[in-house]
Write a protein that holds these residues in place. Structure first.
Motif, PDB file in Angstrom:
ATOM      1  N   ARG A   1       0.814  -1.208   0.000  1.00  0.00           N
ATOM      2  CA  ARG A   1       0.000   0.000   0.000  1.00  0.00           C
ATOM      3  C   ARG A   1       0.852   1.265   0.000  1.00  0.00           C
ATOM      4  N   ILE A   2       1.976   1.202   0.717  1.00  0.00           N
ATOM      5  CA  ILE A   2       2.789   2.424   0.780  1.00  0.00           C
ATOM      6  C   ILE A   2       3.911   2.417  -0.257  1.00  0.00           C
TER       7      ILE A   2
ATOM      8  N   GLY B   1       4.347   5.470  -2.809  1.00  0.00           N
ATOM      9  CA  GLY B   1       4.644   6.707  -2.088  1.00  0.00           C
ATOM     10  C   GLY B   1       6.048   6.700  -1.517  1.00  0.00           C
ATOM     11  N   THR B   2       6.426   5.581  -0.918  1.00  0.00           N
ATOM     12  CA  THR B   2       7.760   5.515  -0.322  1.00  0.00           C
ATOM     13  C   THR B   2       8.843   5.645  -1.375  1.00  0.00           C
TER      14      THR B   2
ATOM     15  N   TYR C   1       6.931  -4.881  -2.761  1.00  0.00           N
ATOM     16  CA  TYR C   1       5.735  -5.558  -3.264  1.00  0.00           C
ATOM     17  C   TYR C   1       4.807  -4.617  -4.001  1.00  0.00           C
TER      18      TYR C   1
END
Ligand code: HEM
Ligand SMILES: Nc1ncnc2c1ncn2[C@@H]1O[C@H](COP(=O)(O)OP(=O)(O)OP(=O)(O)O)[C@@H](O)[C@H]1O
Ligand SMILES: Nc1ncnc2c1ncn2[C@@H]1O[C@H](COP(=O)(O)OP(=O)(O)OP(=O)(O)O)[C@@H](O)[C@H]1O
Ligand SMILES: [Mg+2]
Ligand SMILES: [Mg+2]
Lengths: 252, 220, 227, 58, 227, 220
Positions: free
Chosen positions: E55-56, E59-60, E127
Motif C-alpha cells: 500500500r505504501i 509513495g515511499t 511488493y
C-alpha cells in the motif's frame, strides 16, 4: 630467527608473493574448475530429487556454497584488515581489499539464487526476514568497504580506513549465521553439520561439500590474481614491478 | 646523526634518519638534524618539496616511514606530546564564527597557559587591540593569522613548528613574526619555520635568527 | 607552567561548541525542520486517511529522525577539519577519545534532543495513537545517542573527503539497521499491546556498549583518516 | 534430456540460478585480467617516461 | 582569433562534466544506493507484511527518490564553486542559462536516470503491484527532471554557503511538494484503477515550463549568490 | 577622472569613480584609472584593503556601488564580456580530477583559442611538459598555478586581471609570471596584477613592466 617467522617475513615481501602466487595460480584454477565440474555433475545429475521440493532443491548447490563463502570471505577480510591495522603489513592490506569484491560477488549470488529459490518455495521473491535482511546488510557492508577504499586517494591510508570499517561491520556475521535460531523465520535452519549427523541424505550431501571446496579454490584463485595486480599497481615505482611489466611487454 | 650530542642536555628536537613515503614514493629523504633551545631554523624548498609533510611528521600528526623523532631525548609518543610542540599550519585552527578572545580561551583550555600573560595582552602584542570581540570572519586574512600568532604566545610550548608563517601577511606582519621568533628564542624556545625562498628574506631579518637550510643533501 | 587538565580541556570544548551552535542557532533548527518536512511529505505521497497514516506513524517518524540525524552527522567534524581545529585537537595532550566524547555529546544535545522534543508534534501530524507515544519516546531516547555514537565512528573515517555525504550514508546505514529494528520492534509491540521491555533493554545494552567503545573507535578512525 | 532440462517443471528457476552463479564468477575471474592489462600498460608508460628523462639528463 | 561558439562551449562542458563523473564513477552510484537503503529501512520500521508494504510502496519510492535527488543536488555546483570554475563559467562570453542547462542535463543523466532504472527493483522490494509500475515509471520520468530543474535554482541560491545542505533541503522541499502531489496522485489513481492521464499531463506541463524558465532563473540566482 | 583621454584610441580598461560598499561600508574609495595596450600595472595594498574586490568589480563579477567600468570605451556589460577579460583569482578554476590537457581543452571550449598556439605548446612554455595527463590533484600547488597560467596563454583575452599571481610560486615560477606578462604587454595586451608589497619586487623584475600603485589617495 625461527624459520617459520622467517618464511612469514619473506611471504610478506611483495615480489616474493607475486612470484609465489603466479606459480600457485594455475593449480588453484585447475583444482577449482575440476571440483566445480564434479560438484555440478553430482548436484545436477547424480543427486536424487527431493521428495518435497522435487528438482528445485538443486539450487542448494549454488545457493549454500555462495552463502557460506559470503560469510567466510568477510571473516577473511576482517582478519587481514586487523593484521593490516596492527602490524601495517602491506600484503594483508592488499589481501583484505582484494577479497572485498569477491565477497560481494558471492553475497550477490547468494541473494539472487535465494530469491529465485524463494519464488517456488515460499511464493515470493523476497520477505523481510532476519536472515535475508542481514545478508542484504552484508552486501551493503561490502559495498561500504569498497566505496571507502575507492574514495581515499592514498592507497595505504585507504586500505587502513576500509579495513577499520570491515572490522566494525563484523558484528553482522553472527547475526547472519544465527538469525535462524534467534528469530523464527521463513528461512531454513541449519541442516548441514560438520560434527554429528547431518540432516540430509548423503547422496545429496556430498556434491554440496564438493561445491563448497570448489568455491574455496575459486576464491583463492581469484584472490591471488587480484592481489598480484594490486601489488603491481601499489608498487608501481619499484624496480621489480618495472621488470615484470617489461618482461610481460616483451612476451606480448 | 653522526655529530656527537653533548650528553648533558639532550636537544629539544632531534630527527634521526627521518623519511616519509606517500604511496611508496619518497616525499623527503632520510633527514637528520637537531634543534636546541634558542635555535630558529628556516626550512626552504621548492613547491612540493615536502616542507609541510615534514612539519606534520615532526608534530606527530603523520607517522614517519623511517627514522625517529626525539623530543628532549625521548621518542615522540602521541600521548602528552603537544606540551612541547605547537604547530601552526596552512590552516590556522581558528573559528570564523567566534571572536579572537573566544578562540584564544579555547586554545588555553586545550593546551594550557604560559604564566604571566593573558589573552588580552597577547592580542595587544599582535596588534589586534580593539578587535577582541569581532567574529573572526569579519577580519582580513592577515588579521586572522595574527590571532593564530597570539595563540603561540599563550600556550606553553617550547617548540614552534610554523608552516609559512609569513604568507598572507603584509610587511608589518612579517616584522611581527620576526619579533615573536626573537622573543621565543630568547626565552629558550626553538622554532622550525618554512618559507618559499623568495619571501622571508625581504624584511629586515633580525640578527638573532640563525637560518639553516634543511635539505636532503645538507642534512646536519 | 599550567598545562591544564583533561577536565579543563573538556570544559573549553563544551563552551566552544555550544557558543558555535549558539552563534548559528538558526542552523541548529534545520534537522528538526528537515524531519518535519519528511514526515509531512508522507501524507502527500500516501493520501490523507488517518487510519492508514496511524499505522505507519511510528515507523515513519523513526526513519525521518534517523535520516535527519544522518544528514546532520556530516557536520560533526567538517568545519573543525576545514579550519584546522581538528589537527589542534588531535595534537592536544589530553586523551582524544575523551575530547571526542565531548564533541559527540554536544552534537547529540544540539541536534538529536530537539528532534526528540519535536517527536510528539510529528506523532500528532501522523495520527500516532497516544498510547504508543511514550514507547516511541523511550525508543528514541535510547536509539538517538546510539545512532550518534555509531555515526561518529563512520564520520571520522570519511572526514577530509570531498563529497563524503553519500558515502557516509552508505557506510552508516547498514550499521543503523539493527538499531532501527529494535526501536521499531518496541513501537510495533506497543501498537499490538505486547510487552515492550525486551527490545528497549537491547537498545540500552547497545548504548552502554557504544558509550565505551565508540569514542575509542572514533579516535582510532580519526587518526587513520588524518594521516 | 529435455526432462533433465525441465527439472521437474522448475527448469527456469534452477537454470537461472546456475547461470547467475556461472556468470558472476566468470566476471569475477575476468576482472583482474582486464585490470592487469591496464596496470601493465601504465607501468610500461611510466618506465618509458623514466627512461626518456634519464636520457635527457644524461 | 577564434572565440568559439556557444555550441562548442556546451560541448566542452558536456565532455568535462562526463569525464568528471567517469573519473569518480563509484560516487555516481551513491544516490542509487542511498535510495535503495531508504526503501530498505521501511520494512524494518513498519514490519514486513506484504500487503501493508504494497500500500505504501509507490509513495515511499517517490519520497526515497526525491530525497536521494535532493542529497545529490548539493554537489551540482559545489565543486565548481570551490575551485573557482563557476566564476570562469559566469565570466564566459556564452549565454549562462544555456551552459547551466547543460550542467543540469548532465546531472540528471548521471544521478536521476540510474535511480529511474533502479525503480523496478525498489518496487519489487516493497511488493509494488505490477500494474502500478508503468505509471510509477512514467511519473518518475516526468518528475525527476522537474525536480532537478527546480532544485538547481535553489542550489544556485545557496551556492557558496557553508553547511548549505540543510538550508537547501528547507528551500527545496516546499517547492517539491506540488510535484510530489501530482506524481503520487497518478500512482494512487493507478492503484485504484482510476485514469492517470490528468496528473501526468500536469507534470508534463510543469516540466515544459521548467525547461524554459529554470535555466534563466538559475543563472539569475547564481549571479546573485556569487556577488 | 579629470585627465583628458586621447579621443582616437579609447583605453582598454577605464575605471571612472569606481567604488564598492559592502554592508554600506566602503571597501575601496572612488577610484579612477586607465589601462592602455601594453600596460602592466601592479596594485599594492595591505591585507584587506580591497584588492580582490576591485578585480572582481573590474571583471564584472561584482556590480560597482558607484562609478563605471569601460572596456574599449564601452560600458561593461555581462554579455560578451570575457572575450576581452581573463580573470585569475585566488581560486584557479581548474579541476583536480582532470589532467592539465583536459582542463585546458575545457577552457578553450569556453573562451576560445588564440591563433598559433596549442595546449601542448602552452604547457611546455609554463614548464609542465611531461605532466599532460597527470590528474591535477597529484601536482603541487605551484604546478597547479602553472596550469592556470597556461590557460592565460591560450585564451584570446586582451586584459588580464591577476590576483596574487606570485603566491605559491617558487623563484622560478615568479620569473615565469614576469616573462608571461612581458610577452602579453608586447603583444598589445594589458594586465592588472595584485601582490603583497613585500613579494613581487624580489625577483629581478623585467624593465618593461610599469608599476603603478593604485591607492585611494593615489588614484590617477
Ligand atoms: C534471498 C533469499 C535468501 C537468502 C539471502 C539466503 C541466505 C542464506 C544464507 C546467508 C545462508 C548461510 C547461513 C549460514 O551458513 O550461516 C543460507 C543457507 C541456506 N539456505 Fe538460504 N537464503 C535465501 C533463500 C533460501 C531459500 C528460498 C531456501 C530454500 C527453501 C534456502 C535454503 C537454504 C539452506 C538449505 C541453507 C543451508 C542451511 C545450513 O545447513 O546451514 N535459502 N541461506
Ligand atoms: N594529500 C596528499 N595526497 C597525495 N600527495 C600529496 C598530498 N599532500 C601532499 N602531497 C604531495 O607530497 C609532496 C609534498 O607536499 P608538501 O605539501 O609537503 O609540500 P610543501 O613543500 O609544503 O609544498 P608547498 O610549498 O606547496 O607548501 C608534493 O609532491 C605533493 O604533491
Ligand atoms: N565575503 C565577504 N563578506 C564580508 N566581508 C568581506 C568578504 N570578503 C571580503 N570582505 C572584506 O572586504 C575587505 C576587502 O577584502 P579583499 O578580499 O578585497 O581584500 P584584499 O585586498 O584582497 O586582501 P588580501 O591581501 O587578504 O587578499 C576586507 O576588509 C574583508 O574583511
Ligand atoms: Mg606546504
Ligand atoms: Mg585578496
Amino acid at each position: 630467527m625461527n624459520p617459520l617467522v622467517l618464511w612469514f617475513h619473506k611471504l610478506g615481501s611483495p615480489p616474493y608473493f607475486y612470484r609465489l602466487a603466479g606459480r600457485l595460480l594455475p593449480w588453484l584454477w585447475g583444482l577449482g574448475l575440476i571440483s566445480l565440474a564434479v560438484g555440478l555433475y553430482g548436484g545436477l545429475v547424480l543427486a536424487p530429487s527431493d521428495y518435497q521440493q522435487s528438482d528445485a532443491f538443486r539450487i542448494i548447490y549454488v545457493h549454500v556454497p555462495s552463502a557460506w563463502m559470503s560469510l567466510f570471505i568477510y571473516a577473511f577480510m576482517a582478519v587481514n584488515g586487523f593484521i593490516a591495522l596492527i602490524w601495517r603489513i602491506k600484503l594483508s592490506e592488499t589481501l583484505a581489499m582484494a577479497s572485498a569484491p569477491i565477497g560481494a560477488a558471492f553475497t550477490f549470488i547468494c541473494l539472487a539464487t535465494g530469491s529465485i529459490w524463494g519464488k517456488p518455495m515460499w511464493g515470493t521473491w523476497w520477505t523481510w526476514d532476519a536472515r535475508l535482511t542481514s545478508e542484504l546488510v552484508l552486501l551493503f557492508l561490502y559495498f561500504g568497504v569498497m566505496g571507502l577504499y575507492q574514495a581515499i586517494e592514498d592507497r595505504r591510508q585507504a586500505s587502513r580506513a576500509a579495513a577499520f570499517l570491515a572490522l566494525v561491520g563484523i558484528v553482522n556475521l553472527p547475526i547472519v549465521h544465527f538469525s535462524v535460531n534467534w528469530w523464527n523465520t521463513l528461512h531454513q535452519g541449519s541442516t548441514v553439520r560438520l560434527f554429528g549427523p547431518s540432516l540430509i541424505d548423503s547422496r545429496m550431501l556430498w556434491p554440496l561439500l564438493v561445491m563448497a571446496v570448489a568455491t574455496k579454490f575459486l576464491f583463492a584463485a581469484s584472490l591471488l590474481s587480484r592481489a598480484r595486480v594490486d601489488l603491481l599497481e601499489l608498487e608501481a615505482g619499484k624496480d621489480w614491478a618495472r621488470q615484470v611489466a617489461l618482461a610481460d611487454g616483451d612476451a606480448a | 646523526m653522526n655529530s656527537p650530542t653533548p650528553p648533558e642536555t639532550p636537544p629539544l628536537l632531534q630527527a634521526r634518519g627521518l623519511a616519509y613515503l606517500r604511496n611508496d614514493e619518497p616525499i623527503f629523504g632520510p633527514l637528520s638534524f637537531r634543534l636546541d633551545a634558542g635555535d630558529v631554523v628556516l626550512m626552504e624548498g621548492d613547491n612540493g618539496s615536502g616542507k609541510t609533510t615534514l612539519l606534520k611528521v615532526l608534530s606527530g600528526l603523520l607517522p614517519p616511514s623511517a627514522g625517529e623523532v626525539l623530543l628532549n631525548g625521548e621518542p615522540l609518543t602521541l600521548a602528552r606530546l603537544s606540551h612541547q610542540v605547537a604547530l601552526l599550519g596552512h590552516l590556522l585552527g581558528v573559528k570564523g564564527e567566534l571572536s579572537p578572545l573566544q578562540n584564544l580561551r579555547f586554545a588555553i583550555g586545550l593546551g594550557g597557559l604560559r604564566p604571566g600573560i593573558t589573552p588580552h595582552h597577547a592580542l595587544k602584542s599582535v596588534g589586534l587591540e580593539g578587535y577582541e570581540d569581532v567574529p573572526l570572519r569579519q577580519l582580513s586574512a592577515g588579521q586572522k593569522k595574527r590571532v593564530a600568532l597570539a595563540r603561540l604566545l599563550l600556550v606553553p610550548a617550547a617548540l614552534w613548528l610554523l608552516d609559512e608563517p609569513y604568507a598572507n601577511l603584509d610587511r608589518e606582519g612579517i616584522t611581527l613574526v620576526n619579533r615573536l621568533l626573537e622573543l621565543h628564542a630568547l626565552r629558550g624556545g626553538a622554532a622550525l619555520i618554512t618559507s618559499h625562498g623568495a619571501y622571508a628574506y625581504t624584511s629586515g631579518t633580525p640578527r638573532r635568527i640563525r637560518l639553516a637550510a634543511v635539505d636532503p643533501e645538507l642534512a646536519a | 607552567m599550567s598545562y591544564g587538565t583533561a577536565l579543563s580541556a573538556c570544559r573549553a570544548l563544551f563552551v566552544r561548541d555550544f557558543s558555535l551552535v549558539w552563534r548559528q542557532r538558526g542552523d541548529a533548527l534545520n534537522p528538526m525542520l528537515f524531519a518535519i518536512m519528511v514526515v509531512v511529505l508522507f501524507p502527500f505521497a500516501l493520501g490523507p486517511e488517518p487510519n492508514a497514516l496511524a499505522r505507519i506513524a511510528s515507523g515513519t517518524i523513526l526513519v525521518a529522525l534517523l535520516l535527519a540525524g544522518l544528514l546532520s552527522l556530516d557536520a560533526l567534524f567538517r568545519s573543525d577539519f576545514e579550519d584546522g581545529s581538528l589537527e589542534q585537537l588531535v595534537l592536544s595532550p589530553h586523551p582524544l577519545p575523551l575530547l571526542l566524547a565531548c564533541k559527540i555529546a554536544v552534537h547529540w544535545l544540539t541536534t538529536a534532543l530537539p528532534l526528540l522534543l519535536a517527536a510528539p508534534l510529528l506523532g500528532e501530524l501522523l495520527y500516532l495513537p497516544r498510547s504508543e507515544l511514550p514507547v516511541l519516546l523511550a525508543a528514541l531516547a535510547l536509539s538517538t545517542p546510539l545512532l550518534s555514537l555509531i555515526g561518529a565512528v563512520c564520520v571520522a573515517l570519511t572526514v577530509g573527503m570531498r563529497r563524503s555525504g553519500m558515502l557516509l550514508a552508505l557506510l552508516v546505514l547498514p550499521l543503523y539497521v539493527p538499531v532501527l529494528i529494535f526501536a521499531a520492534g518496541a513501537c510495533n509491540a506497543a501498537g499490538q499491546g505486547l510487552p515492550v521491555l525486551a527490545p528497549l533493554l537491547w537498545l540500552g545494552a547497545g548504548l552502554a556498549l557504544a558509550l565505551v567503545l565508540a569514542p575509542l573507535a572514533c579516535a582510532a578512525a580519526l587518526r587513520i583518516s588524518l594521516s | 534430456m529435455s526432462q533433465f532440462l525441465s527439472m521437474g517443471g522448475y527448469g527456469g528457476y534452477v537454470w537461472s540460478s546456475f547461470a547467475i552463479f556461472a556468470i558472476v564468477l566468470a566476471l569475477d575471474a575476468v576482472a583482474p585480467l582486464l585490470k592487469r592489462r591496464r596496470v601493465l600498460r601504465d607501468l610500461r608508460g611510466r618506465a618509458r617516461r623514466a627512461q626518456k628523462r634519464s636520457e635527457e639528463t644524461a
